[in-house]
Design a protein around this motif. Sequence first.
Motif, short mmCIF file in Angstrom:
data_model
loop_
_atom_site.label_atom_id
_atom_site.label_comp_id
_atom_site.label_asym_id
_atom_site.label_seq_id
_atom_site.Cartn_x
_atom_site.Cartn_y
_atom_site.Cartn_z
N GLY A 105 91.79 18.46 -26.56
CA GLY A 105 92.31 17.49 -27.52
C GLY A 105 93.18 18.24 -28.53
N ASP A 106 93.40 17.63 -29.64
CA ASP A 106 94.18 18.27 -30.69
C ASP A 106 93.33 19.38 -31.31
N PRO A 107 93.78 20.66 -31.19
CA PRO A 107 92.93 21.77 -31.66
C PRO A 107 92.56 21.68 -33.13
N THR A 108 93.44 21.06 -33.93
CA THR A 108 93.14 20.98 -35.36
C THR A 108 92.03 19.98 -35.65
N MET A 109 91.72 19.13 -34.66
CA MET A 109 90.71 18.08 -34.89
C MET A 109 89.29 18.53 -34.53
N TYR A 110 89.17 19.69 -33.86
CA TYR A 110 87.85 20.09 -33.38
C TYR A 110 86.83 20.18 -34.51
N GLU A 111 87.26 20.79 -35.62
CA GLU A 111 86.32 20.93 -36.74
C GLU A 111 85.90 19.57 -37.25
N GLU A 112 86.87 18.65 -37.28
CA GLU A 112 86.56 17.30 -37.77
C GLU A 112 85.59 16.59 -36.83
N TYR A 113 85.85 16.73 -35.51
CA TYR A 113 84.95 16.09 -34.52
C TYR A 113 83.53 16.60 -34.71
N TYR A 114 83.40 17.95 -34.79
CA TYR A 114 82.07 18.55 -34.87
C TYR A 114 81.40 18.17 -36.19
N SER A 115 82.18 18.22 -37.29
CA SER A 115 81.61 17.85 -38.60
C SER A 115 81.14 16.41 -38.60
N GLY A 116 81.95 15.54 -37.95
CA GLY A 116 81.60 14.11 -37.91
C GLY A 116 80.27 13.90 -37.20
N LEU A 117 80.10 14.60 -36.06
CA LEU A 117 78.85 14.46 -35.31
C LEU A 117 77.69 15.05 -36.11
N LYS A 118 77.95 16.17 -36.75
CA LYS A 118 76.91 16.83 -37.54
C LYS A 118 76.44 15.90 -38.67
N HIS A 119 77.40 15.28 -39.33
CA HIS A 119 77.08 14.36 -40.43
C HIS A 119 76.27 13.17 -39.90
N PHE A 120 76.69 12.64 -38.76
CA PHE A 120 75.98 11.49 -38.16
C PHE A 120 74.53 11.86 -37.85
N ILE A 121 74.34 13.05 -37.23
CA ILE A 121 72.98 13.44 -36.83
C ILE A 121 72.12 13.71 -38.05
N GLU A 122 72.70 14.37 -39.05
CA GLU A 122 71.91 14.70 -40.24
C GLU A 122 71.54 13.47 -41.04
N CYS A 123 72.34 12.40 -40.90
CA CYS A 123 72.03 11.17 -41.64
C CYS A 123 71.19 10.19 -40.83
N SER A 124 70.90 10.53 -39.56
CA SER A 124 70.12 9.59 -38.74
C SER A 124 68.64 9.70 -39.12
N LEU A 125 67.84 8.80 -38.59
CA LEU A 125 66.41 8.79 -38.92
C LEU A 125 65.74 10.09 -38.48
N ASP A 126 64.69 10.46 -39.20
CA ASP A 126 64.01 11.72 -38.91
C ASP A 126 63.61 11.83 -37.44
N CYS A 127 63.11 10.71 -36.89
CA CYS A 127 62.58 10.76 -35.52
C CYS A 127 63.69 11.08 -34.52
#
Length: 800
Positions: free
Chosen positions: A209-231
Motif C-alpha cells: 500500500g502507500d508506505p507512508t500510511m503503514y504507521e497510521e494503519y498500525y496505530s489505528g489497529l493498536k488504538h482499536f485493540i487497546e480501547c476494546s473490552l478487556d476480554c
Amino acid sequence: MAALAEEQTEVAVKLEPEGPPTLLPPQAGDGAGEGGGGTTNNGPNGGGGNVAAASSSAGGDGGTPKPSVAVSAVAPAGAAPVPAAAPEAGAPHDRQTLLAVLQFLRQSNLREAEEALRREARLLEEAVAGTGAPEADGAGTEAASTLLSRVTASAPGPAAPDPPGTGASGAAAVSGLATGSAAPGKVGSVAVEDQPDVSAVLSAYNQQGDPTMYEEYYSGLKHFIECSLDCHRAELSQLFYPLFVHMYLELVYNQHENEAKSFFEKFHGDQECYYQDDLRVLSSLTKKEHMKGNETMLDFRTSKFVLRISRDSYQLLKRHLQEKQNNQIWNIVQEHLYIDIFDGMPRSKQQIDAMVGSLAGEAKREANKSKVFFGLLKEPEIEVPLDDEDEEGENEEGKPKKKKPKKDSIGSKSKKQDPNAPPQNRIPLPELKDSDKLDKIMNMKETTKRVRLGPDCLPSICFYTFLNAYQGLTAVDVTDDSSLIAGGFADSTVRVWSVTPKKLRSVKQAADLSLIDKESDDVLERIMDEKTASELKILYGHSGPVYGASFSPDRNYLLSSSEDGTVRLWSLQTFTCLVGYKGHNYPVWDTQFSPYGYYFVSGGHDRVARLWATDHYQPLRIFAGHLADVNCTRFHPNSNYVATGSADRTVRLWDVLNGNCVRIFTGHKGPIHSLTFSPNGRFLATGATDGRVLLWDIGHGLMVGELKGHTDTVCSLRFSRDGEILASGSMDNTVRLWDAVKAFEDLETDDFTTATGHINLPENSQELLLGTYMTKSTPVVHLHFTRRNLVLAAGAYSPQ
C-alpha cells in the motif's frame, strides 16, 4: 473447524493474447503444511497448487460459503488491488474474456470480487449487465463453461510457482490481465534473478500500500485493540507481533528503507519481551538484499503464524477492518496468519501468555488431536530365572517359599496390557538376548531395594564434578546401571570412566583370542585383556566438539554426536569406532538410544531429527517440521515416539512408525534444551533457556503445569524411577527437586479445555519445590536416577 476466513473458492484465470487457453497439469504444493510432519501438504494450510476452478479451502466461520476472487498476483479477498494495465479497448478477445469472468462472478453472487475486478478493468456496470441480459438461461451456463475452459492451475510459464499463500488463504489469483505486455522473465513483479524458492517466498510482499500510511494503519489497529473490552483485548493483542513483522518486511522488500526504519523504531518497543531476540534479528534486515538469505525471515514468511482467537473477538476485528477499509492489514491477516477460531469465552491474558512465545505462534488445535499410544509395552515374563539367579549363592535345589511371591509381584506389574499401550508389534523391536534377561533380573533385584521417594523422603544427590576440564565439557551420559560415565568434550574427544571398582578392559588381540577355550563358563572374562585395564578410556575420531552422548541399554555401545555433522557408534568392548553415520549437514546437537536399543535418534542445526538403526548407514525416518535447530531428542519409554525440543521454542512428538508429527507443544519463551518422559509414559517435562520447566499431558495434548524457580537455562531433567520426583539441573548451578505426584494430580483435562486451550495453571511452584541444592560453581549438565533412586549429577567446575 473454524479457519482463517470465510470459505472461499479458488479461481486462477490465465489470459493469453493469442491462441486457445490450455489447462495445465496441477503443480505440486510449494511448502510443507504446518504441523504436517514434514510431508508436503497441498491442503488449506500448505501453499499447494490450485488445480480446479472451484476447489474450496477448508474452514469457514460458520456462515454460508462466500467464494471470492482477488485480483493481482496473490492479493487476498478484499485487498486493495495492485494497478495493472487495463485491457485495450481494441482487444475484443480480452474484453470478451473479462466480461465472461465478471458475468460468472455476478451469477455466483460474488459482488465484492466482481466490484474489485470491474474497478481494476475500468468497466462500467452497464457493460456487464448488458452482456448478462440475453444469457439469462442456457447461455449463462455456456458463459460459465467457457470461463472454466480458460481456467488453469498455475501462472504463466514454467518459472512461476504458485504464489505461496494462494492455497493457504483461500484467495485466488487472476493473473496476466496485462495482455502479455509484462517481461517474460518476471513472476508477478519478482525479477527472475531471485532463487526460485526465495522469489516464491518473497513475491507476496509485492502487494504494497502507500508506505507512508503503514504507521497510521498500525496505530489505528493498536488504538482499536487497546480501547476494546478487556476480554477481547488480550486475545486481539496477539496480532501486534505478526502484523508488525510482516508490515516491516513488506516495507523493506519494497525498498522503503526510511519508512521501515521509522516504523520499526516507533513500534518495536510495544512487542512482548519474549520476542526481543527475534526483533534483534529483524532489526538487522534493512535492505531487500538482506532478506534473501535470511532463514528467520523465510521461516516467518513460509509458515503461517497461528493465533487462537474466540469467535466474538474475531468478528470484532473483522468488522473493524472492514469499516475502516484497512485493506493492508486485512491483506496480511488473510495471507500470513492462520486464525484458529473457537466457540466459547475468550481466553484471559494469563491463559494466552502461558501458550504463546514460539516462532510461529501457537499450535493449531487439530495438530494435537491424533491418538497417541502413550502406555508402556508389556514386559517379557522372566520371573522363573529370577528365582534361580537369586538362589545361586545359597542352594541350587531348594527355593525358599517366602521369596517367590515377592518376585512374582514385581514381574506381574506389567502382566496386564496397558489400554493406552501400542500393539506389541507396532514397530519391530529387537529380541531380548540372554545377557539382556540377566540384566533385567538384576534390575528387578535392585528394585526391591529401591527407596520410595516423596516429600518426606528426598533422595541423596551424588555430584560428579569434572575438575580442570580445560577441554570444555559439552555432553554427559550415565549407563542405566550407573556403572559408567561418558563425557563429550570440545576438543573432539569422548572419555569413558568406570565409577565402580571394576576397571575398563579391552578385548584381547585376535591371536590371543584363538587360544581361548570357547566352551568354558568364564569365556567372557577370559577374552578381556587385563593389561589394558584402566579407569578411563579416551575415544578419538570426531573432528569437532562432541555435543551428545548416549549409552546403549546393554552397555556394549556408546553413541556420540558432534559439530562435524556425524554420529559415531563406539564399541565398549574394544573402545574403537564401529560406524560413522553421515546424514546431517551441520552440527548434531544431540543423540539418544532407544530404551530397547537398536534404534537411535539424532537432532541438529539442519532443523530435522533423524531416526537411525545401528545396522543401517542411512536414516530410517527424517522428522522435518521445526523452524530452527533441534537441540534435544528423547525416546518415549515405549519406543514408538520421539520427542524433539527446538530453538523455535516448540516441542514436537513424532510417530516412529510413519514419521508424522502427532503433538506440537508451545509455551516456552526460549530455545528448549532438555526433555524427559515420566516412567509411565503419560507426561513430558521440558526445560528451556527461559528457566521454566513445563509439564505436558501427552494423551490430551495439553500443558498441565509450570515450575518456576531456576534463573538460567534448564539443561537436564529426569524423573525418579517411580515417577514421584522430578529433578531439574540448570546453568544457575542448582539442582531442584519437584513433587511430581502433586503436580499431576487432579488434572483438568475435560473436553472443553482440550478443545479450546483454556488451561488454568496452578500458581503452586513453591509448594511443589521440595529442595534446592547449590553447587559451588558448577553448571548442572546431566542428571540420572540410579535403580535405587539415588540422584547422580554431573557438570564441569567453572572458576569465576
